[in-house]
Design a protein around this motif. Structure first.
Motif, PDB file in Angstrom:
ATOM      1  N   LEU A 218       0.832  -1.203   0.000  1.00 14.12           N
ATOM      2  CA  LEU A 218       0.000   0.000   0.000  1.00 14.12           C
ATOM      3  C   LEU A 218       0.868   1.254   0.000  1.00 14.12           C
ATOM      4  N   GLY A 219       1.947   1.203   0.766  1.00  4.49           N
ATOM      5  CA  GLY A 219       2.881   2.328   0.767  1.00  4.49           C
ATOM      6  C   GLY A 219       3.528   2.521  -0.584  1.00  4.49           C
ATOM      7  N   ALA A 220       3.833   1.416  -1.269  1.00  5.60           N
ATOM      8  CA  ALA A 220       4.434   1.507  -2.601  1.00  5.60           C
ATOM      9  C   ALA A 220       3.494   2.201  -3.573  1.00  5.60           C
ATOM     10  N   LEU A 221       2.192   1.956  -3.425  1.00  4.36           N
ATOM     11  CA  LEU A 221       1.207   2.619  -4.278  1.00  4.36           C
ATOM     12  C   LEU A 221       1.204   4.124  -4.039  1.00  4.36           C
ATOM     13  N   ALA A 222       1.185   4.534  -2.767  1.00  4.30           N
ATOM     14  CA  ALA A 222       1.167   5.967  -2.443  1.00  4.30           C
ATOM     15  C   ALA A 222       2.458   6.647  -2.884  1.00  4.30           C
ATOM     16  N   TYR A 223       3.601   6.025  -2.575  1.00  2.00           N
ATOM     17  CA  TYR A 223       4.889   6.594  -2.977  1.00  2.00           C
ATOM     18  C   TYR A 223       4.989   6.681  -4.500  1.00  2.00           C
ATOM     19  N   SER A 224       4.573   5.638  -5.205  1.00  2.00           N
ATOM     20  CA  SER A 224       4.695   5.610  -6.664  1.00  2.00           C
ATOM     21  C   SER A 224       3.857   6.708  -7.303  1.00  2.00           C
ATOM     22  N   ALA A 225       2.635   6.903  -6.795  1.00  7.47           N
ATOM     23  CA  ALA A 225       1.786   7.971  -7.330  1.00  7.47           C
ATOM     24  C   ALA A 225       2.434   9.331  -7.099  1.00  7.47           C
ATOM     25  N   LEU A 226       2.984   9.530  -5.902  1.00  5.51           N
ATOM     26  CA  LEU A 226       3.653  10.798  -5.579  1.00  5.51           C
ATOM     27  C   LEU A 226       4.845  11.048  -6.482  1.00  5.51           C
ATOM     28  N   PHE A 227       5.714  10.058  -6.607  1.00  5.30           N
ATOM     29  CA  PHE A 227       6.953  10.253  -7.370  1.00  5.30           C
ATOM     30  C   PHE A 227       6.705  10.278  -8.876  1.00  5.30           C
ATOM     31  N   LEU A 228       5.680   9.571  -9.349  1.00  6.74           N
ATOM     32  CA  LEU A 228       5.320   9.657 -10.764  1.00  6.74           C
ATOM     33  C   LEU A 228       4.840  11.062 -11.095  1.00  6.74           C
ATOM     34  N   ALA A 229       4.023  11.630 -10.209  1.00 10.44           N
ATOM     35  CA  ALA A 229       3.559  13.003 -10.419  1.00 10.44           C
ATOM     36  C   ALA A 229       4.724  13.981 -10.384  1.00 10.44           C
ATOM     37  N   LEU A 230       5.666  13.771  -9.462  1.00  9.18           N
ATOM     38  CA  LEU A 230       6.828  14.660  -9.385  1.00  9.18           C
ATOM     39  C   LEU A 230       7.640  14.643 -10.674  1.00  9.18           C
ATOM     40  N   SER A 231       7.723  13.480 -11.317  1.00  6.98           N
ATOM     41  CA  SER A 231       8.490  13.394 -12.567  1.00  6.98           C
ATOM     42  C   SER A 231       7.864  14.232 -13.676  1.00  6.98           C
ATOM     43  N   LEU A 232       6.576  14.579 -13.522  1.00  6.73           N
ATOM     44  CA  LEU A 232       5.893  15.414 -14.504  1.00  6.73           C
ATOM     45  C   LEU A 232       5.822  16.874 -14.074  1.00  6.73           C
ATOM     46  N   LEU A 233       6.088  17.124 -12.799  1.00  7.54           N
ATOM     47  CA  LEU A 233       5.982  18.478 -12.270  1.00  7.54           C
ATOM     48  C   LEU A 233       7.310  19.220 -12.246  1.00  7.54           C
ATOM     49  N   THR A 234       8.409  18.476 -12.224  1.00  6.46           N
ATOM     50  CA  THR A 234       9.716  19.105 -12.092  1.00  6.46           C
ATOM     51  C   THR A 234      10.767  18.338 -12.881  1.00  6.46           C
ATOM     52  N   ARG A 235      11.846  19.020 -13.192  1.00  2.00           N
ATOM     53  CA  ARG A 235      12.942  18.382 -13.906  1.00  2.00           C
ATOM     54  C   ARG A 235      13.873  17.621 -12.951  1.00  2.00           C
ATOM     55  N   ARG A 236      13.671  17.802 -11.657  1.00  4.99           N
ATOM     56  CA  ARG A 236      14.513  17.113 -10.673  1.00  4.99           C
ATOM     57  C   ARG A 236      13.640  16.369  -9.665  1.00  4.99           C
ATOM     58  N   PRO A 237      12.895  15.381 -10.140  1.00  4.46           N
ATOM     59  CA  PRO A 237      11.983  14.662  -9.237  1.00  4.46           C
ATOM     60  C   PRO A 237      12.715  13.848  -8.172  1.00  4.46           C
TER      61      PRO A 237
END
Length: 236
Positions: A135-154
């Motif tokens: 469950l934590g992997a799901l939350a972390y993955s969603a967060l970090f996937l979004a960061l990869s689209l929001l910034t050049r330094r996710p």
């Protein structure tokens, strides 16, 4: 969607940076086996290995590398153009990539955590740690996937969240634990298998609700952000 997921998985396992993650799970299992073989009391090594290493380091770091890599790497090398030119709704791109990131992160972390939990206490604790870490992997993955689209330094921002917010502030400021994925995972695991080896001030209902909100919220954000990308891979 299955094609996008298959391409993502093939590309992920073909990258060297995924291979550098393997020592972390092996270290987790190795320390647990060593402590058990030396007859060290679980109360002496359990919190440090299960929480301090497993949930505080291995889980978020693996999810960070995988979560930012499933789409971020394609943005960096320009191959995202091939995906963006396909007549696919953006959610059919984001969801398979999130599924792959979650599955790979969960599998990489859940197995060693199960082994460590088994050696520290029982099969029940091992299963609880494996389920909660998924469950934590799901939350972390969603967060970090979004960061990869929001910034050049996710990766950098992800490390700031993991090391500063969850690590430093979470240790000295109890209020920050409510917004810590690590603490939500601990609370969920402790509910499934109550033990003195785990402990957090976050309640289970809060942990469950916030885990779901983060997973859904950042997935929606990633889909919306990907819609703003032009064929050149830049945001409009």
């Amino acid at each position: 969607m299955s094609t996008v997921g298959w391409i993502t998985a093939r590309g992920l396992f073909g990258r060297r940076r995924f291979l550098i993650l393997l020592p972390l799970p092996l270290l987790l299992v190795g320390l647990a086996v060593l402590c058990r073989s030396l007859n060290v009391a679980p109360s002496d090594w359990g919190p440090a290995v299960l929480v301090g290493l497993g949930l505080a380091v291995v889980l978020p770091v693996v999810a960070l590398v995988v979560g930012t890599g499933v789409l971020g790497a394609e943005i960096e090398d320009g191959t995202v153009v091939h995906i963006l030119t396909k007549p696919l709704p953006r959610w059919q791109i984001v969801l398979p990539k999130l599924a792959v990131a979650t599955a790979v992160s969960a599998a990489t972390v859940a197995v060693p955590l199960f082994v460590a939990g088994l050696l520290a206490d029982s099969v029940r604790l091992g299963l609880a740690l494996a389920a909660a870490s998924a469950l934590g992997a799901l939350a972390y993955s969603a967060l970090f996937l979004a960061l990869s689209l929001l910034t050049r330094r996710p990766v950098l921002l992800g490390l700031v969240y993991v090391l500063i917010w969850e690590g430093l502030l979470g240790r000295f400021a109890d209020g920050t634990r409510v917004l810590s994925i690590q603490q939500w995972v601990i609370a969920l695991a402790d509910r499934m298998a109550p033990t003195d080896l785990l402990g957090t001030t976050v309640s289970v209902p809060v942990a469950a609700i916030l885990t779901g909100l983060v997973a859904v919220g950042f997935t929606v954000l990633a889909i919306d952000r990907l819609r703003s990308f032009s064929v050149a891979g830049e945001t409009s």
